[in-house]
Design a protein around this motif. Structure first.
Motif, PDB file in Angstrom:
ATOM      1  N   TYR A   1     -39.042  -4.966   6.095  1.00  0.00           N
ATOM      2  CA  TYR A   1     -37.948  -3.915   6.841  1.00  0.00           C
ATOM      3  C   TYR A   1     -39.018  -2.140   6.086  1.00  0.00           C
ATOM      4  CZ  TYR A   1     -34.646  -7.363   8.322  1.00  0.00           C
ATOM      5  OH  TYR A   1     -33.878  -7.883   9.764  1.00  0.00           O
ATOM      6  N   SER A   2     -38.916  -2.565   5.273  1.00  0.00           N
ATOM      7  CA  SER A   2     -39.682  -1.610   4.533  1.00  0.00           C
ATOM      8  C   SER A   2     -40.763  -0.749   5.409  1.00  0.00           C
ATOM      9  CB  SER A   2     -39.257  -1.728   3.056  1.00  0.00           C
ATOM     10  OG  SER A   2     -40.188  -0.527   1.590  1.00  0.00           O
ATOM     11  N   ILE A   3     -41.798  -1.786   5.395  1.00  0.00           N
ATOM     12  CA  ILE A   3     -42.745  -2.378   5.405  1.00  0.00           C
ATOM     13  C   ILE A   3     -43.185  -1.875   6.960  1.00  0.00           C
ATOM     14  CG2 ILE A   3     -44.941  -3.345   6.168  1.00  0.00           C
ATOM     15  CD1 ILE A   3     -44.748  -4.423   3.322  1.00  0.00           C
ATOM     16  N   ALA A   4     -42.222  -2.283   8.087  1.00  0.00           N
ATOM     17  CA  ALA A   4     -42.313  -1.966   9.922  1.00  0.00           C
ATOM     18  C   ALA A   4     -41.774  -0.939   9.600  1.00  0.00           C
ATOM     19  CB  ALA A   4     -41.621  -2.867  10.008  1.00  0.00           C
ATOM     20  N   ALA A   5     -40.685  -0.525   8.951  1.00  0.00           N
ATOM     21  CA  ALA A   5     -40.162   0.754   9.570  1.00  0.00           C
ATOM     22  C   ALA A   5     -41.093   1.755   8.566  1.00  0.00           C
ATOM     23  CB  ALA A   5     -38.869   1.436   8.395  1.00  0.00           C
ATOM     24  N   GLY A   6     -41.837   2.387   7.809  1.00  0.00           N
ATOM     25  CA  GLY A   6     -42.824   2.857   7.054  1.00  0.00           C
ATOM     26  C   GLY A   6     -43.429   3.178   7.799  1.00  0.00           C
ATOM     27  N   LEU A   7     -44.141   1.785   8.832  1.00  0.00           N
ATOM     28  CA  LEU A   7     -45.177   2.056   9.874  1.00  0.00           C
ATOM     29  C   LEU A   7     -44.711   2.611  11.628  1.00  0.00           C
ATOM     30  CD1 LEU A   7     -46.915  -1.236   9.604  1.00  0.00           C
ATOM     31  CD2 LEU A   7     -48.257   0.672   8.740  1.00  0.00           C
TER      32      LEU A   7
ATOM     33  N   VAL B   1     -39.263  -5.212  16.395  1.00  0.00           N
ATOM     34  CA  VAL B   1     -40.433  -5.557  16.328  1.00  0.00           C
ATOM     35  C   VAL B   1     -39.188  -6.373  14.256  1.00  0.00           C
ATOM     36  CG1 VAL B   1     -42.040  -5.140  14.890  1.00  0.00           C
ATOM     37  CG2 VAL B   1     -41.904  -4.749  16.873  1.00  0.00           C
ATOM     38  N   LEU B   2     -38.672  -4.955  13.798  1.00  0.00           N
ATOM     39  CA  LEU B   2     -38.046  -5.404  12.802  1.00  0.00           C
ATOM     40  C   LEU B   2     -37.406  -6.952  12.807  1.00  0.00           C
ATOM     41  CD1 LEU B   2     -39.074  -2.950  11.796  1.00  0.00           C
ATOM     42  CD2 LEU B   2     -36.730  -2.311  10.750  1.00  0.00           C
ATOM     43  N   SER B   3     -36.571  -6.598  13.797  1.00  0.00           N
ATOM     44  CA  SER B   3     -35.576  -8.618  14.463  1.00  0.00           C
ATOM     45  C   SER B   3     -36.657  -9.207  14.049  1.00  0.00           C
ATOM     46  CB  SER B   3     -35.101  -7.976  15.723  1.00  0.00           C
ATOM     47  OG  SER B   3     -33.958  -8.889  15.935  1.00  0.00           O
ATOM     48  N   GLN B   4     -37.791  -9.474  14.819  1.00  0.00           N
ATOM     49  CA  GLN B   4     -38.586 -10.527  14.611  1.00  0.00           C
ATOM     50  C   GLN B   4     -38.762 -10.805  13.506  1.00  0.00           C
ATOM     51  OE1 GLN B   4     -41.296  -8.903  17.648  1.00  0.00           O
ATOM     52  NE2 GLN B   4     -40.833 -10.298  19.172  1.00  0.00           N
ATOM     53  N   LEU B   5     -39.504  -9.971  12.963  1.00  0.00           N
ATOM     54  CA  LEU B   5     -39.887 -10.109  11.667  1.00  0.00           C
ATOM     55  C   LEU B   5     -38.392 -10.279  10.418  1.00  0.00           C
ATOM     56  CD1 LEU B   5     -41.539  -6.825  10.940  1.00  0.00           C
ATOM     57  CD2 LEU B   5     -42.337  -9.470  11.292  1.00  0.00           C
ATOM     58  N   GLY B   6     -36.943 -10.454  10.300  1.00  0.00           N
ATOM     59  CA  GLY B   6     -36.232 -10.685   9.735  1.00  0.00           C
ATOM     60  C   GLY B   6     -35.936 -12.061  10.417  1.00  0.00           C
ATOM     61  N   ALA B   7     -36.299 -12.474  11.705  1.00  0.00           N
ATOM     62  CA  ALA B   7     -35.931 -13.151  12.310  1.00  0.00           C
ATOM     63  C   ALA B   7     -36.833 -14.880  11.692  1.00  0.00           C
ATOM     64  CB  ALA B   7     -35.713 -13.767  13.586  1.00  0.00           C
TER      65      ALA B   7
ATOM     66  N   PRO C   1     -31.421 -14.174  18.311  1.00  0.00           N
ATOM     67  CA  PRO C   1     -32.360 -14.741  19.103  1.00  0.00           C
ATOM     68  C   PRO C   1     -33.095 -13.175  19.983  1.00  0.00           C
ATOM     69  CG  PRO C   1     -31.406 -16.070  19.411  1.00  0.00           C
ATOM     70  CD  PRO C   1     -31.015 -15.288  18.552  1.00  0.00           C
ATOM     71  N   TYR C   2     -32.563 -12.118  19.337  1.00  0.00           N
ATOM     72  CA  TYR C   2     -32.699 -10.800  20.605  1.00  0.00           C
ATOM     73  C   TYR C   2     -34.395 -10.560  20.185  1.00  0.00           C
ATOM     74  CZ  TYR C   2     -27.636  -9.751  19.877  1.00  0.00           C
ATOM     75  OH  TYR C   2     -25.903 -10.829  20.377  1.00  0.00           O
ATOM     76  N   GLY C   3     -34.836 -10.545  19.534  1.00  0.00           N
ATOM     77  CA  GLY C   3     -36.634 -10.211  19.408  1.00  0.00           C
ATOM     78  C   GLY C   3     -36.270  -8.522  19.996  1.00  0.00           C
ATOM     79  N   LEU C   4     -36.967  -8.340  20.564  1.00  0.00           N
ATOM     80  CA  LEU C   4     -37.288  -7.327  21.262  1.00  0.00           C
ATOM     81  C   LEU C   4     -36.348  -6.406  22.286  1.00  0.00           C
ATOM     82  CD1 LEU C   4     -41.172  -7.662  22.573  1.00  0.00           C
ATOM     83  CD2 LEU C   4     -40.919  -6.526  20.356  1.00  0.00           C
ATOM     84  N   TRP C   5     -35.634  -7.916  22.140  1.00  0.00           N
ATOM     85  CA  TRP C   5     -34.130  -6.955  23.449  1.00  0.00           C
ATOM     86  C   TRP C   5     -33.156  -6.487  22.435  1.00  0.00           C
ATOM     87  CZ3 TRP C   5     -37.436 -10.311  24.544  1.00  0.00           C
ATOM     88  CH2 TRP C   5     -38.541  -9.827  25.883  1.00  0.00           C
ATOM     89  N   MET C   6     -33.560  -6.084  20.888  1.00  0.00           N
ATOM     90  CA  MET C   6     -32.701  -6.117  20.374  1.00  0.00           C
ATOM     91  C   MET C   6     -31.744  -4.802  19.889  1.00  0.00           C
ATOM     92  SD  MET C   6     -30.434  -5.967  17.020  1.00  0.00           S
ATOM     93  CE  MET C   6     -31.046  -7.458  16.645  1.00  0.00           C
ATOM     94  N   ARG C   7     -30.452  -4.700  20.588  1.00  0.00           N
ATOM     95  CA  ARG C   7     -30.189  -3.326  20.533  1.00  0.00           C
ATOM     96  C   ARG C   7     -30.663  -2.405  19.074  1.00  0.00           C
ATOM     97  NH1 ARG C   7     -23.760  -2.149  22.315  1.00  0.00           N
ATOM     98  NH2 ARG C   7     -24.333   0.520  22.621  1.00  0.00           N
ATOM     99  N   PRO C   8     -30.534  -1.089  19.660  1.00  0.00           N
ATOM    100  CA  PRO C   8     -31.109  -0.309  18.627  1.00  0.00           C
ATOM    101  C   PRO C   8     -29.903   0.104  17.889  1.00  0.00           C
ATOM    102  CG  PRO C   8     -32.822   0.263  20.443  1.00  0.00           C
ATOM    103  CD  PRO C   8     -31.720  -0.323  20.475  1.00  0.00           C
ATOM    104  N   SER C   9     -29.983   0.105  16.733  1.00  0.00           N
ATOM    105  CA  SER C   9     -28.729   1.493  16.006  1.00  0.00           C
ATOM    106  C   SER C   9     -29.562   3.163  16.527  1.00  0.00           C
ATOM    107  CB  SER C   9     -29.525   1.318  14.810  1.00  0.00           C
ATOM    108  OG  SER C   9     -27.861   1.908  13.673  1.00  0.00           O
ATOM    109  N   ALA C  10     -27.820   3.652  15.968  1.00  0.00           N
ATOM    110  CA  ALA C  10     -27.968   4.585  16.641  1.00  0.00           C
ATOM    111  C   ALA C  10     -28.198   5.770  15.659  1.00  0.00           C
ATOM    112  CB  ALA C  10     -27.103   5.326  16.601  1.00  0.00           C
ATOM    113  N   ASP C  11     -28.130   5.278  14.126  1.00  0.00           N
ATOM    114  CA  ASP C  11     -29.147   5.923  13.132  1.00  0.00           C
ATOM    115  C   ASP C  11     -30.538   5.970  12.851  1.00  0.00           C
ATOM    116  OD1 ASP C  11     -26.282   7.627  12.735  1.00  0.00           O
ATOM    117  OD2 ASP C  11     -25.652   4.969  12.569  1.00  0.00           O
TER     118      ASP C  11
END
Length: 270
Positions: free
Chosen positions: A86-92, A98-104, A151-161
């Motif tokens: 998450y740290s690397i992907a968020a930094g990118l 995408v982070l959801s897929q990585l966590g999965a 398994p939301y993957g790319l369909w993960m609902r983004p957080s507001a924050d």
């Protein structure tokens, strides 16, 4: 308006799916409980699996012994490796999906490892479409392992924050328990349960043996031992109206919780 099958079908053909009368009619249909005798157990990634052999081996032995009397769906968390991703992907500047897929992927790895440790006892790890075979596994060996990340993957609902996926393995395991209509949901962590603050960083944190979701929200316990958005799922649930948090580092805690004892913290929907 009648809420018979014919009446509901008529509404579905004529109204928007957001129509209040249609929603009310659909709500009167009772859910069928698919696995009412089973318990979902979530094994924490960072709290348990990342600790390695010292934490995992005793838990494996406890699961093997418990399956003689209990049917268990065992979900795995992601843990420290997911946080690193998450740290690397968020930094990118990558999005939540995408982070959801990585966590999965990390939760999948933990499920695979736990499945291998339990393999000689006939307990398998399943994924994706394999979840349809869960009833067969439970009928044969009373236990099955699955990856806890929904398994939301790319369909993960983004957080507001932020871009961290709001629905992770705590939510994923709860959704399995709720949708299968299971009798209980147990979270196996490395703390005795819920506290007024994070006991790892706050020495004056007070233990909470039982609390409701509205009370948690009123107290602002966002830095809780469970993913905060999971509480919304619990509050809206039909079948699993409470969850239990136990300390998996204490031998016997999981067995006691499976037997219906109040161990650790119980969080109720209302």
């Amino acid at each position: 308006m009648a809420t018979t099958t014919a009446g509901l079908e008529q509404l579905l053909m004529q109204r928007s799916l957001t129509d209040a009368q249609l929603i009310a009619a659909a709500e009167t249909a009772a859910d069928f409980r698919i696995l009412p005798d089973a318990t979902v157990i979530k094994i924490g990634g960072q709290s348990m699996i990342d600790r390695g052999r010292a934490a995992v081996y005793p838990l494996v032995e406890e699961i093997v012994a418990a399956r003689k009397a209990h049917k268990m769906l065992i979900g795995t968390g992601a843990g420290t490796r997911a946080r690193h991703l998450y740290s690397i992907a968020a930094g990118l500047n990558l999005p939540a999906g995408v982070l959801s897929q990585l966590g999965a992927s990390v939760a999948d790895q933990n499920a695979a490892m736990l499945g291998q440790l339990l393999a000689k006892h006939g307990i398998s790890a399943v994924e994706g479409a394999g979840l349809s075979a869960v009833p067969l596994y439970l009928a044969e060996v009373n236990a099955v392992v699955f990856s806890g990340m929904p398994p939301y993957g790319l369909w993960m609902r983004p957080s507001a924050d932020d871009v961290i996926p709001p629905y992770r393995t705590d939510a994923g395991c709860f959704l399995v328990a709720e949708q299968f209509g299971c009798k209980a949901m147990i979270y196996v962590k490395d703390e005795n349960g819920l506290y007024t603050a994070n006991p790892k960083t706050e020495k004056n944190a007070t233990f909470i043996p039982k609390i409701s979701v509205p009370e948690m929200k009123a107290k602002g316990l966002a830095d809780s031992i469970l993913e905060f958005p999971m509480l919304d799922l619990l509050e809206a649930s039909r079948h699993v109206r409470e969850v239990q948090i136990v300390n998996g580092l204490v031998p016997g805690n999981l067995t006691r919780a499976l037997a219906g004892e109040h161990v650790g913290t119980i969080i109720t929907a209302s």
